[in-house]
Every structure is written in structure tokens, then in C-alpha cells.
Motif scaffolding. Structure first.
Motif, PDB file in Angstrom:
ATOM      1  N   ILE A  43       0.822  -1.210   0.000  1.00  0.00           N
ATOM      2  CA  ILE A  43       0.000   0.000   0.000  1.00  0.00           C
ATOM      3  C   ILE A  43       0.856   1.260   0.000  1.00  0.00           C
ATOM      4  CG2 ILE A  43      -1.799   1.262   1.244  1.00  0.00           C
ATOM      5  CD1 ILE A  43      -2.696  -1.415   2.418  1.00  0.00           C
ATOM      6  N   LEU A  44       1.809   1.333   0.925  1.00  0.00           N
ATOM      7  CA  LEU A  44       2.589   2.552   1.101  1.00  0.00           C
ATOM      8  C   LEU A  44       3.974   2.491   0.472  1.00  0.00           C
ATOM      9  CD1 LEU A  44       1.780   3.390   4.850  1.00  0.00           C
ATOM     10  CD2 LEU A  44       0.782   4.409   2.807  1.00  0.00           C
ATOM     11  N   ALA A  45       4.520   1.282   0.332  1.00  0.00           N
ATOM     12  CA  ALA A  45       5.916   1.173  -0.097  1.00  0.00           C
ATOM     13  C   ALA A  45       6.119   1.660  -1.531  1.00  0.00           C
ATOM     14  CB  ALA A  45       6.401  -0.272   0.040  1.00  0.00           C
ATOM     15  N   TYR A  46       5.112   1.503  -2.374  1.00  0.00           N
ATOM     16  CA  TYR A  46       5.249   1.901  -3.768  1.00  0.00           C
ATOM     17  C   TYR A  46       4.054   2.747  -4.185  1.00  0.00           C
ATOM     18  CZ  TYR A  46       8.956  -1.576  -4.090  1.00  0.00           C
ATOM     19  OH  TYR A  46      10.108  -2.287  -3.892  1.00  0.00           O
ATOM     20  N   LYS A  47       4.330   3.692  -5.034  1.00  0.00           N
ATOM     21  CA  LYS A  47       3.297   4.550  -5.584  1.00  0.00           C
ATOM     22  C   LYS A  47       3.358   4.478  -7.104  1.00  0.00           C
ATOM     23  CE  LYS A  47       1.775   9.362  -5.874  1.00  0.00           C
ATOM     24  NZ  LYS A  47       2.093  10.768  -5.524  1.00  0.00           N
ATOM     25  N   PRO A  59       9.334   3.996  -5.276  1.00  0.00           N
ATOM     26  CA  PRO A  59       9.432   3.505  -3.891  1.00  0.00           C
ATOM     27  C   PRO A  59       9.303   4.643  -2.884  1.00  0.00           C
ATOM     28  CG  PRO A  59      11.589   3.543  -4.933  1.00  0.00           C
ATOM     29  CD  PRO A  59      10.608   3.893  -6.005  1.00  0.00           C
ATOM     30  N   ARG A  60       8.657   4.310  -1.751  1.00  0.00           N
ATOM     31  CA  ARG A  60       8.468   5.290  -0.675  1.00  0.00           C
ATOM     32  C   ARG A  60       8.803   4.637   0.672  1.00  0.00           C
ATOM     33  NH1 ARG A  60       2.562   7.820  -1.407  1.00  0.00           N
ATOM     34  NH2 ARG A  60       2.018   5.626  -1.100  1.00  0.00           N
ATOM     35  N   TRP A  61      10.020   4.100   0.766  1.00  0.00           N
ATOM     36  CA  TRP A  61      10.413   3.415   1.994  1.00  0.00           C
ATOM     37  C   TRP A  61      10.578   4.374   3.166  1.00  0.00           C
ATOM     38  CZ3 TRP A  61       9.516  -1.468   2.064  1.00  0.00           C
ATOM     39  CH2 TRP A  61       9.601  -2.214   0.885  1.00  0.00           C
ATOM     40  N   GLY A  62      10.876   5.628   2.886  1.00  0.00           N
ATOM     41  CA  GLY A  62      10.960   6.599   3.965  1.00  0.00           C
ATOM     42  C   GLY A  62       9.617   6.792   4.644  1.00  0.00           C
ATOM     43  N   VAL A  64       7.221   4.561   4.734  1.00  0.00           N
ATOM     44  CA  VAL A  64       6.940   3.328   5.474  1.00  0.00           C
ATOM     45  C   VAL A  64       7.664   3.339   6.814  1.00  0.00           C
ATOM     46  CG1 VAL A  64       7.231   0.827   5.452  1.00  0.00           C
ATOM     47  CG2 VAL A  64       6.496   2.012   3.375  1.00  0.00           C
ATOM     48  N   ALA A  65       8.920   3.786   6.837  1.00  0.00           N
ATOM     49  CA  ALA A  65       9.683   3.829   8.091  1.00  0.00           C
ATOM     50  C   ALA A  65       9.039   4.800   9.080  1.00  0.00           C
ATOM     51  CB  ALA A  65      11.125   4.239   7.793  1.00  0.00           C
ATOM     52  N   ILE A  66       8.562   5.933   8.600  1.00  0.00           N
ATOM     53  CA  ILE A  66       7.918   6.907   9.490  1.00  0.00           C
ATOM     54  C   ILE A  66       6.643   6.335  10.084  1.00  0.00           C
ATOM     55  CG2 ILE A  66       6.775   9.152   9.547  1.00  0.00           C
ATOM     56  CD1 ILE A  66       8.778  10.129   7.485  1.00  0.00           C
ATOM     57  N   VAL A  67       5.833   5.667   9.254  1.00  0.00           N
ATOM     58  CA  VAL A  67       4.583   5.083   9.741  1.00  0.00           C
ATOM     59  C   VAL A  67       4.862   3.992  10.769  1.00  0.00           C
ATOM     60  CG1 VAL A  67       2.565   3.735   9.048  1.00  0.00           C
ATOM     61  CG2 VAL A  67       3.290   5.673   7.666  1.00  0.00           C
ATOM     62  N   CYS A  68       5.845   3.133  10.502  1.00  0.00           N
ATOM     63  CA  CYS A  68       6.191   2.075  11.460  1.00  0.00           C
ATOM     64  C   CYS A  68       6.693   2.663  12.774  1.00  0.00           C
ATOM     65  CB  CYS A  68       7.242   1.139  10.859  1.00  0.00           C
ATOM     66  SG  CYS A  68       6.634   0.136   9.480  1.00  0.00           S
TER      67      CYS A  68
END
Length: 471
Positions: A43-47, A59-62, A64-68
Motif C-alpha cells: 500500500i505505502l511502499a510503492y506509488k 518507492p516510498r520506503w521513507g 513506510v519507516a515513518i509510519v512504522c
């Protein structure tokens, strides 16, 4: 003979949690963050982005890290809060059974005396305040339009509060009466040329008639079964509006609905218009401000009638029906008439709001009256506190004005990235807020109730003193 003092055993003392288990909390928070990571991957990792005919993934791994990290911190805080509350509840009250019990007034009871007139004054002066802040009528259009939208849902919430909050009848098809009011005005004005002021009471009467029609089949139903039938009623009305093309124009809707006038003065630039009559320079915002005060007057009328009815025998019969229908019948109360009046009066105010919606939009279609509207109105009532008028108003401001506020939070783009659109997560935040309410405020934001019958002195009833939170 004096009884020996009762000593507290070491086993009972050890049962009281005296410290926060940090290791277990960190472990659980870490597991929760891992689960969030797994759920965020698709859902969030890729746009998905599109460049001409090419579709590619960004990719939006940053993010994902903030949400986690946020989930990890919130889970840790939850453990700390639950441990603190458990320790507080486990310790005996030193004043228990040694002093007379007093119902101390809550913060709401102390503040409401001044807060309600204050917020009413803000509502009355809202267009003026926005005009002064924005520096012009045209610049304040967005905020006045937002105020109209919020007041519309306040009125709908107060109308549904009669059925759900006072009578205790779970209604998931309230949007059907909203649609009946809107289409009543649209058809009567476009077909017969009737003005808004004539169609407004007619729309309320027609909606109340359909409320009685809904009430008869569900007289013996309660709880989940009643909710299913009312949900089906709302969907039936929407499907009829779509398929009865000869009357409603189907999915295309009804357009060119006549606008409301100020006692016969149209809001136009012509000689006989509102601006020329009062010697003002024509501005389209005159109509918007008129609509704002019109829906404010309708909402205040809904609140006034509801509070007056609550003090009458029919209002006390609604509350008796909500508490216990069997006991209500044993007291000789006609539950058939009680339910039908609740459905009819609640539907009438929904019809008034629907008529206003049609005159404000100038266009109605079945897509405006789907189940999501009913869910939002019901969520406003539940979140505000069933039976609480001020609580419903606050919940409407939060649930309707909050998503619009997200559109103006530009600083979030600096945190989550330039392509971050906060409004995309509106339903996610809505669901999270409702879950939080069910955990920490299950009785709603305002859980106090004012008794409908008083003796010498009026005192609000705290929900902590009433079983199941009923007032």
C-alpha cells in the motif's frame, strides 16, 4: 468486642502492578511495527506514477519507516497508559465507604454554562470573522461554504439523534429521508414552479410520511434486525431514484433547480435584486451568506424543537423506550405511537436538510445519497454522545471540518514528501478516530445527560453514575 484489623495479604499486594514492564511493552510494540511493515508493503511502499504511456512504481520506503515508527511509539504509549490505569484501579480508594458520596460536577457541567453561548456567538459572527481575517467577501467564500457544510451535518445529526439517541432505534437508512427532502423540493420547484419557502414545509411533511411508512414494518424489530431493515430502506430509495427515470431523470439527476430568494428578492445583479434594493454592490457572496444563516436558523430550530420535545411526555416516552421497551409497555406507554413519532419527527428534520441541500447545490442526483452519508451521520451521533446535542455539534465539526483541514496542512508535505496528499488518508484517520473513541470514550465525547424532569434544582447526570451510560 473490637474486631481485629484486617491485614492485606502479600498475595493481594503483589497482584497490584507496581511498575511498568518495559521489556514486554517493547517486544509487543516491535511486533506491532513488524505487522505494520507487512501491511504497508503493497500500500505505502510503492506509488504508481504514469508518464505518457509508461506506468512505473516509485518507492516510498521513507514513508513506510515513518509510519512504522509512529505505530511503534503509539503502541508503547498505549502499554504505559494501560499499566497506569490498571495500577490506579487496583489500589483501594481511601475514602471508600467512609464518607458520603457526592456527585461532583464534571468539567463539562462547569464549562457548558459559558461554552454554549460562546460557540453560538461564534456561529452567528462566523461570516464576519472570516471576512475580517480573509480581507474580503470573495476571499472568504471557501470558509463560508465549509461552515454551511458543517451546519448541514449538525442539523442531520440532531435529527438522527431523536431516533438513535433519544428513542434508541438504530437507523442506518437516515440518508433516505435526506434524499426525499432534496427530490421533493427539486421536483416541486422545477415542475410546478413553487418557491423554496413553500416547498420547505412540504419536503418535511413528505419525509415524515416516509418515516411513518418505514416505522410500521419495524415495530417489532430491535437492534441488529432494525439496523438491517433501515439499511435496506435507504438502498431501496436510492435505487428507486436511479431507475425511475421518468420522474427523477435517473442517474443524470435534476439540474437547474431554482434558488432561494430573500422574501421574494433574488440574489441577482438586476434592478429588482437583493443588492440593488438595499443599495449594495452586487456580489455572489450575498447568496452564500444568506444560505449560511438559513441553515443556521434551521439547525437552531431543530435543536429547539428537540429540547422542547424531550421535556414533554413524548420525549420521556422516547427515553423510557430506549432504556427498556418491556418496562415501557408495563407502564402503559403506547410503544407503537412512540416509535412512529420518533421516526416521523427525525425524518422531518432530515427532509428540511435535504430541501436546503437541493437549493444550495442547484442539482441533485442519487450519488449524493449513498450509504456512506448515513454512516457519517450515524458516526457523528455516536461520537458526540447519543442524546447529547452539544456533543453531536462538536462531532460534526470534527468529522466534517477535520478532513477539510487536512487539505490546508502543507507542512505535512515537507515531512512525508512533495507528493503526499493528506486527504487520501481521510477514511483511514476517520476509522482510527472511531476505534480510539470506542476504546477510551465509548459513551461519546459528551456523556452527561440533563434530566427531563427536575425537582428544585437542575443537575446534569454524569455517565459514571448511570449504568451503561444512559442518562
Amino acid at each position: 468486642m473490637n474486631a481485629p484489623p484486617i491485614a492485606t495479604s502479600s498475595a493481594e499486594q503483589s497482584a497490584v502492578p507496581n511498575r511498568f514492564d518495559l521489556a514486554a511493552a517493547l517486544k509487543d510494540a516491535f511486533v506491532t511495527a513488524l505487522i505494520t511493515l507487512g501491511l504497508s508493503f503493497p500500500i505505502l511502499a510503492y506509488k504508481t506514477d504514469q508518464n505518457a504511456a509508461t506506468l512505473y512504481l516509485t518507492p516510498r520506503w521513507g514513508l513506510v519507516a515513518i509510519v512504522c515508527a509512529i505505530i511503534f511509539g503509539l503502541r508503547l504509549l498505549q502499554h504505559a497508559f494501560m499499566a497506569t490505569r490498571a495500577a490506579r484501579q487496583a489500589l483501594p480508594d481511601p475514602h471508600q465507604a467512609t464518607e458520603p458520596v457526592h456527585a461532583e460536577p464534571s468539567a463539562y457541567q462547569r464549562v457548558s454554562r459559558f461554552a454554549i453561548p460562546f460557540f453560538l456567538g461564534i456561529a452567528l459572527a462566523f461570516p464576519l470573522l472570516v471576512y475580517l481575517i480573509q480581507g474580503g467577501l470573495t476571499e472568504s467564500r471557501y470558509w463560508v461554504d465549509l461552515g454551511i457544510l458543517i451546519l448541514t451535518y449538525v442539523m442531520l445529526g440532531w435529527g438522527l439523534n431523536i431516533v438513535v439517541g433519544l428513542a434508541g432505534l438504530l437507523d442506518l437508512g437516515y440518508v433516505a429521508f435526506y434524499a426525499v427532502g432534496a427530490y421533493s423540493y427539486a421536483l416541486l420547484s422545477t415542475t410546478f414552479g413553487l418557491s423554496f419557502w413553500i416547498c420547505l414545509p412540504l419536503a418535511g411533511i413528505l419525509a415524515a410520511f416516509w418515516g411513518i411508512i418505514l416505522g410500521f414494518p419495524v415495530l417489532r424489530l430491535r437492534g441488529d434486525y432494525l439496523a438491517i431493515v433501515t439499511l435496506a430502506f435507504g438502498e431501496i430509495v436510492r435505487l428507486v431514484l436511479i431507475n425511475w427515470v421518468d420522474l427523477t431523470n435517473g442517474g443524470a439527476g435534476i439540474s437547474s433547480i431554482p434558488r432561494a430568494t430573500f422574501f421574494g428578492l433574488p440574489f441577482t445583479a438586476s434592478e429588482g435584486g437583493f443588492a440593488s434594493t438595499f443599495g449594495l454592490e452586487y456580489n455572489g457572496m450575498h447568496r452564500m451568506i444568506f444560505l449560511y444563516y438559513l441553515i443556521l436558523a434551521l439547525a437552531l430550530l431543530t435543536n429547539f424543537v428537540t429540547m422542547r420535545l424531550r421535556r414533554l411526555p413524548i420525549g420521556r416516552a422516547w427515553e423510557a423506550l430506549r432504556e427498556d421497551e418491556i418496562a415501557c409497555r408495563s407502564l402503559g406507554i403506547n410503544t407503537t405511537n412512540t416509535k412512529l413519532t420518533a421516526f416521523a419527527i427525525g425524518a422531518m428534520f432530515g427532509g428540511f436538510a435535504g430541501s436546503f441541500f437541493a437549493v444550495r447545490q442547484g442539482f441533485v442526483s442519487p450519488e449524493s445519497f449513498n450509504f456512506l452519508e448515513s454512516a457519517i451521520i450515524l458516526a457523528i451521533v455516536v461520537m458526540g454522545g447519543m442524546g447529547s446535542q452539544i456533543g453531536v455539534a462538536i462531532a460534526a465539526v470534527v468529522l466534517v471540518g477535520g478532513p477539510e483541514l487536512l487539505r490546508n496542512l502543507e507542512f505535512l508535505k515537507a515531512v512525508f514528501g512533495e507528493g503526499f496528499d493528506p486527504n487520501e488518508y481521510r477514511l483511514l484517520l476517520f476509522g482510527a478516530g472511531m476505534v480510539a473513541m470506542m476504546v477510551w470514550r465509548p459513551r461519546g465525547l459528551i456523556s452527561e445527560r440533563e434530566p427531563s424532569v427536575i425537582l428544585k434544582e437542575r443537575k446534569a447526570i454524569s455517565a459514571s453514575l448511570v449504568k451503561e451510560g444512559h442518562g
